[in-house]
Structures are given as structure tokens and as C-alpha cells.
Design a protein around this motif. Structure first.
Motif, mmCIF file in Angstrom:
data_model
loop_
_atom_site.group_PDB
_atom_site.id
_atom_site.type_symbol
_atom_site.label_atom_id
_atom_site.label_comp_id
_atom_site.label_asym_id
_atom_site.label_seq_id
_atom_site.Cartn_x
_atom_site.Cartn_y
_atom_site.Cartn_z
ATOM 1 N N GLY A 183 40.518 37.430 12.919
ATOM 2 C CA GLY A 183 40.810 38.545 13.827
ATOM 3 C C GLY A 183 40.330 38.247 15.242
ATOM 4 N N VAL A 184 39.156 37.664 15.339
ATOM 5 C CA VAL A 184 38.593 37.350 16.661
ATOM 6 C C VAL A 184 39.421 36.263 17.361
ATOM 7 C CG1 VAL A 184 36.584 36.294 17.790
ATOM 8 C CG2 VAL A 184 36.261 38.096 16.117
ATOM 9 N N VAL A 185 39.839 35.249 16.589
ATOM 10 C CA VAL A 185 40.640 34.173 17.199
ATOM 11 C C VAL A 185 42.023 34.699 17.598
ATOM 12 C CG1 VAL A 185 41.733 31.940 16.748
ATOM 13 C CG2 VAL A 185 39.380 32.303 16.106
ATOM 14 N N GLU A 235 41.636 36.374 20.834
ATOM 15 C CA GLU A 235 41.479 35.451 21.966
ATOM 16 C C GLU A 235 42.772 34.703 22.276
ATOM 17 O OE1 GLU A 235 38.080 32.906 21.931
ATOM 18 O OE2 GLU A 235 38.597 32.107 23.896
ATOM 19 N N THR A 236 43.477 34.298 21.210
ATOM 20 C CA THR A 236 44.683 33.501 21.422
ATOM 21 C C THR A 236 45.810 34.328 22.046
ATOM 22 O OG1 THR A 236 44.072 32.252 19.452
ATOM 23 C CG2 THR A 236 46.310 31.945 20.266
ATOM 24 N N PHE A 237 46.050 35.490 21.495
ATOM 25 C CA PHE A 237 47.227 36.254 21.935
ATOM 26 C C PHE A 237 46.909 37.351 22.955
ATOM 27 C CE2 PHE A 237 48.268 34.747 17.592
ATOM 28 C CZ PHE A 237 49.298 33.892 17.951
ATOM 29 N N LEU A 271 45.758 28.325 13.936
ATOM 30 C CA LEU A 271 45.632 28.833 15.311
ATOM 31 C C LEU A 271 44.737 27.927 16.146
ATOM 32 C CD1 LEU A 271 45.260 32.704 15.122
ATOM 33 C CD2 LEU A 271 47.082 31.392 16.147
ATOM 34 N N LEU A 272 43.651 27.483 15.535
ATOM 35 C CA LEU A 272 42.708 26.640 16.283
ATOM 36 C C LEU A 272 43.326 25.302 16.657
ATOM 37 C CD1 LEU A 272 39.252 27.172 14.559
ATOM 38 C CD2 LEU A 272 39.938 27.854 16.841
ATOM 39 N N SER A 273 44.169 24.765 15.763
ATOM 40 C CA SER A 273 44.765 23.469 16.072
ATOM 41 C C SER A 273 45.733 23.582 17.242
ATOM 42 C CB SER A 273 45.470 22.882 14.846
ATOM 43 O OG SER A 273 46.456 23.783 14.404
ATOM 44 N N GLN A 279 41.809 23.518 22.812
ATOM 45 C CA GLN A 279 41.127 23.436 24.098
ATOM 46 C C GLN A 279 40.709 24.792 24.645
ATOM 47 O OE1 GLN A 279 40.127 20.591 25.356
ATOM 48 N NE2 GLN A 279 40.978 19.718 23.500
ATOM 49 N N SER A 280 41.639 25.761 24.564
ATOM 50 C CA SER A 280 41.309 27.036 25.203
ATOM 51 C C SER A 280 40.359 27.893 24.375
ATOM 52 C CB SER A 280 42.580 27.812 25.520
ATOM 53 O OG SER A 280 43.343 27.948 24.382
ATOM 54 N N VAL A 281 40.331 27.675 23.048
ATOM 55 C CA VAL A 281 39.426 28.471 22.230
ATOM 56 C C VAL A 281 38.153 27.662 21.935
ATOM 57 C CG1 VAL A 281 39.258 29.950 20.159
ATOM 58 C CG2 VAL A 281 41.444 29.574 21.229
#
Lengths: 319, 279
Positions: free
Chosen positions: A91-93, A96-98, A155-157, A161-163
């Protein structure tokens, strides 16, 4: 036994008393009595609140770990086994991503908690069926963990860089610097949580003996287990939202308590786990802040690095 | 000596001195030197370029420019400032670079009564806007020579004479490209370049596959040159990715151009010359 017991407790308390003296900046003993000094500010406004938070988190994680290990009759159970932590992290990622919401913002917190709620709802639906044995609940948790972790790493892959930096560090335990009032509230809440667990520890004692024995003792395994899991999952989701995932505390501390203290009842085990978990996490936090100041290591890494060998030594001596 | 024994003129002078001191006190307090903490190397460099570096009492690791920045106390890693180390500096203001902004630490600083300010340095325009903001607020609008020269260079750059497609690499192996929200990307675009990144890729830095690199057809590949070995490596990579229609593979000094400050703007002519573009 009593003498050894008190000596152990005294050592633990002494270790906790040393924690506020460690950190990025040296402070003077005389300074902490002077409200105008920098030492006073660092000691009373930063380190003591932080100590209260680590004591609370360590205690909560260890006591939930000991409850889970008894409920599921499995020594490998820990607070994150039901996948709640993975749900919060995902949920946290996502936030941050979207939605460009960094870790620690209220929206990020809500995203994490929201996804955890969805998982807890699914857990309730799943465990409500009469066939839901403790093994099946663990399997459900493992499955949820796999799916959520896969989505997380997907999502992390994409966002490596940004996360990076902040969020990745938070994954391995990032303890917040709360204000004194919030820290005291957090600490009192954790004690309240412990007292609730202790007050309702009788069903866990029964579940420890197996579902059929529990039934003969007048405890409904499904209802008791569900109530416990939902309650503790909510608490786990909140702790992960606050501090990320701190491994090892909930898995190993209950085992160490069993080996060192040999508690006669669940109540004692819960209280001892809370105490030892609180001490362990606060000492680990003190170390994480003192190794390479001003850099702060993720506390989860330190708990594993210290706890792993300690656990193996305890096991070795026991065998 | 009793006051009554003093002459009227002396007594009046004493009263005048007291009033003068009372009137001056607020100004004396206001002129107390600032104590700032910067949370990124580029912000530290920018503050020095605006003649505000003397107020810095803390910065993060990797703050190497200018020379004076090396002597400032460190309060954390590159983009990871430590709360306790910041507080130990007793700052009057903490300046956050938006790329290293940490909401939890920021809210705690505010609750401790330490004011903070969040500044963006992602694009060239951001750097100039931030510089203007800082100059307006803390230097009564007095621009430094560096800022004036940077503005002139930037104004001239806004009229690109040619267009070329480009890819900018922050790292060669694995390939990591500069995204649209970076200073260097916006600088090369201002020189007439057109990035080949898809419109929905809005991250600062992106790790891409070699396959993706091979599928692109940029006219120019700009990479950060750290030393001769990195230049040789990138030439080989270019030949591997585009064996037939090889783009112009240009290495630019990482030390000069990879920083989001006024420095790359002050060296615009040099950058254009390296890229083979006429001003």
C-alpha cells in the motif's frame, strides 16, 4: 533460579538505561538537567520519546509472536506470517509510485492500512469456514505473503530508482522520531494491548493443546482464533505503518523466553516476551544509531545480526 | 558618583544613549548570523553561489563544492539527513531539497520549533526559481554575479537552433537513464534536444534493459564521463547497442555537469562545444 532471573532482569534494565546515551551526537550528563542546553533537548525531546517507541514496538511484536506460536502450535510463526505486513508495504509503495506520497505522510499511512484491512477482511471470510484449521490459516498467510510480495517487487523493479533511499530503508525497519506526548500515548497503548492479551490468554492456553482439547475445555477454536487474529492483525498493520517491518523480534524472542524463563502459563510468557522484546529492540536501535553516526542503520538489520547468533547460542546451550 | 552631581548635558546624553540602545536592540537581534542546514550537496553548492554559504552549519555527505563546503559539519548521508545531527547544529532554518525531503523528520523539526523550507532543484527552471526565492528572501534581492551570468546563459539558450533526439545515461552498466524530471535532461532539451523517453516515464532515473537501449534510435547518446576507462567502456557499449547506425556518443564531465546548481549554466558554452552544438 530466582537469583539468576533477577540478575538477568537487572542486566536488561541496565542495558535499556544506556540506550538514551547512544546516538549521533555526544551528550553530557550535566547538560540533560539544563533546559537551555543542547544535551537536554536531544535527550528529553528526541531520545527518550524514541526509547518509549522502541520499547512499545519491541514489546508488541514479541508478545504477538508468542501468541501466534501458541495459537498455531508452530514455533516458526511470527507477527508477519499472515501477510499483513506485505499488504501495508504494498500500500505504501502504491502511494509513492502512483500518487507521489512519500513514506510517513498520512495518505501513505492510509494506503498501507487500507490494503491491510482488505486482507484482514479476506482472512475473516476464509477463517469463518468450519474447515479452517490453524494449518490452513498459516497457508492462507503464506499465499497472501507470496502474492503481495510479488506485486511489491514488481512495482519496485519498475521504480527502483525513484522509490530508493527512504522507502527501501523503511522496509527493514525505520523507527520514527515521535513527540513526547505521542510516544507516551504509544507506550501506554502498548501496555494496554499487553493487558488485553493477558486478560484473554486462557483461550490461547487451550488452543496450545490442540483444537479438539480446546473444545473439551469449552473454548471454540474458530471463534477464539478469529478474534485473536483480527485484533492482533490490526495492531500489526499499525506497527508496520509506523515503523516498517522489523524482523526477528517476534520470531525469536518468544523462543528465547521459553528457553530462559520456562514460563508456566501463557500469561507469563506474554509478559516476559513483551519485556524481553522491548529491551531487545531498544538496544538494537541504540546500536543502529551509534555504529556510523550520523548514518542510521535500519533497525531490522541489526535485530537480525544480533538476534541470530544469540538465538543459535541459546539453542546450542539448551541442546 | 551621584547622578545629581552630573551636568545637564551629561544627563541628557545618558538618556539619549539609553534610548538609542533600546532602538538598536531589535536590529542587533535581527542581525544575528543565520544557522542553516542544507539537506543535499546541490543545495549547498547553490547557497554558496548565492553568497549564502556562510550561514551553513550543516550539510549532507558528498558536499564537495565549493572547497568551503568540505569543512561544513555532516548531518547525514547523501539524501538522508539525520534528525539528531540536524538538531545538534542548533539551526535557525533547515532547507530541504525536495528530492531528499523526509516528511517524518520535517514534521518533527517543526514540532521542535525549527523552521523548515522545501526547495525544488529538479529542472533548470527550478534551480533558477529557487535561487530567486533565496536571493529575494535572504539577500534583499541582491543577485550575485554567478546568478546574473547564469540567467543570461539560460535566456540565450531558450532559442534552440537545431533539434536532435538524445538519450542521457547516468550509468552505463546496467544502463540507467536520466529521466524527464532531472536537471541534465531539461538542460539538454533547452539546447534543442528531444529525449526519446516515452511520455509516461516521469521518474528521475530509470534502470532500462539493454534490449530497450538497442531498440532506440537516438541521434546522440550523452553519458557522464568519470575517467578515460568509463569513456572507453561507453564507446564499446555504443557499438554493441547500435552496430549499424551508431549515434554520436558524447561523454560530458560528471564533475561539471551532473549537478543541479548554477555551475552547468555557467559552463553552457563549454557544454555546447562538447556536444558539438553552435551557440
Amino acid at each position: 533460579m530466582n537469583r539468576k532471573y533477577f540478575l538477568f532482569v537487572a542486566i536488561c534494565l541496565w542495558a535499556v538505561a544506556l540506550v538514551p546515551w547512544s546516538g549521533a551526537e555526544p551528550i553530557s550528563i550535566l547538560g540533560i538537567g539544563n533546559p537551555k542546553s543542547l544535551s537536554y533537548r536531544i535527550f528529553w525531546e528526541l531520545r527518550i520519546p524514541r526509547l518509549l517507541v522502541t520499547l512499545s514496538l519491541g514489546g508488541i511484536l514479541a508478545s504477538i509472536g508468542s501468541a501466534y506460536q501458541s495459537i498455531f502450535r508452530n514455533p516458526l510463526c511470527e507477527p508477519y506470517i499472515l501477510g499483513v505486513s506485505s499488504a501495508v508495504l504494498l500500500g505504501v509503495v502504491i502511494a509513492e509510485t502512483f500518487f507521489h506520497q512519500k513514506v510517513g505522510t498520512p495518505i501513505s499511512f492510509l494506503f498501507g492500512l487500507g490494503l491491510a484491512m482488505v486482507l484482514i477482511f479476506l482472512l475473516i471470510v476464509f477463517t469463518s469456514s468450519a474447515k479452517a484449521s490453524s494449518d490452513r490459516v498459516i497457508l492462507f498467510g503464506l499465499g497472501a505473503n507470496f502474492v503481495l510480495s510479488a506485486a511489491l517487487f514488481l512495482l519496485l523493479s519498475v521504480q527502483t530508482q525513484s522509490v530508493g533511499g527512504g522507502t527501501l530503508k523503511w522496509f527493514f525497519g525505520f523507527l520514527p522520531w515521535l513527540e513526547m506526548t505521542k510516544s507516551v500515548l504509544f507506550f501506554v497503548s502498548s501496555l494496554l494491548f499487553l493487558s488485553i492479551l493477558i486478560a484473554f490468554s486462557r483461550p490461547i492456553d487451550a488452543l496450545r493443546l490442540g483444537d479438539s482439547v480446546a473444545r473439551t475445555l469449552g473454548v471454540s477454536p474458530t471463534i477464539s482464533r478469529n478474534a485473536y487474529l483480527v485484533f492482533t492483525s490490526l495492531v500489526v498493520a499499525t506497527t508496520v505503518s509506523v515503523s516498517g517491518t522489523i524482523g526477528f523480534v517476534g520470531l525469536v524472542i518468544p523462543q528465547v523466553c521459553r528457553i530462559v524463563f520456562r514460563p508456566a502459563s501463557m500469561r507469563l510468557l506474554l509478559a516476559q516476551s513483551f519485556f524481553l522484546g522491548a529491551v531487545f529492540l531498544s538496544v538494537a536501535d541504540g546500536i543502529s544509531r551509534s555504529i556510523l553516526p550520523p548514518f542510521e542503520f535500519p533497525v531490522g538489520v541489526i535485530t537480525t545480526l544480533i538476534g541470530g547468533p544469540l538465538f543459535l547460542i541459546t539453542l546450542w546451550k539448551k541442546s | 558618583m551621584k547622578l545629581a552631581k552630573l551636568g545637564v548635558q551629561v544627563r541628557m546624553s545618558l538618556v539619549g544613549l539609553v534610548f538609542w540602545a533600546i532602538g538598536l536592540a531589535p536590529y542587533l537581534a535581527a542581525s544575528e548570523s543565520p544557522r542553516w542546514v542544507s539537506t543535499s550537496p546541490q543545495l549547498t553548492e547553490l547557497l554558496f553561489q548565492l553568497d549564502l554559504g556562510d550561514g551553513l552549519v550543516g550539510t549532507t555527505e558528498q558536499s564537495f563544492y565549493p572547497e568551503a563546503a568540505k569543512r561544513i559539519r555532516r548531518v547525514g548521508q547523501l539524501f538522508d539527513a539525520n534528525l539528531e545531527a540536524i538538531v545538534a547544529c542548533s539551526p535557525s532554518l533547515v532547507l530541504w531539497d525536495s528530492s531528499s525531503f523526509h516528511p517524518m523528520v520535517d514534521s518533527r523539526l517543526v514540532s521542535l520549533g525549527i523552521p523548515t523550507s522545501k526547495l525544488s532543484l529538479d529542472h533548470v527552471e527550478d534551480v533558477l526559481n529557487t535561487a530567486h526565492f533565496l536571493v529575494q528572501k535572504y539577500k534583499a534581492g541582491k543577485k550575485t554575479d554567478d546568478l546574473i551570468r547564469a540567467e543570461i546563459e539560460w535566456d540565450e539558450l531558450k532559442k534552440p537552433k537545431r533539434h536532435f533526439s538524445f538519450l542521457a545515461l547516468a550509468w552505463g552498466d546496467p544502463p540507467i537513464v536520466f529521466g524527464k524530471n532531472t536537471f541534465l535532461f531539461s538542460l539538454i532539451e533547452a539546447m534543442g534536444g528531444k529525449g526519446v523517453l516515452p511520455y509516461f516515464w516521469n521518474q528521475n532515473y530509470l534502470k532500462v534493459s539493454e534490449e530497450w537501449m538497442m531498440a532506440q534510435r537516438p541521434e546522440m547518446l550523452v553519458y557522464l564521463k568519470h575517467d578515460e576507462a568509463s569513456a572507453t567502456f561507453m564507446t564499446q557499449q555504443c557499438e554493441k547497442w547500435w552496430p549499424k547506425n551508431k549515434p554520436r556518443c558524447v561523454g560530458i564531465s560528471a564533475e561539471k555537469f551532473a549537478r543541479a546548481s548554477l555551475t552547468p549554466l555557467l559552463l553552457v558554452s563549454e557544454l555546447q562545444s562538447v556536444l558539438g552544438l553552435e551557440k
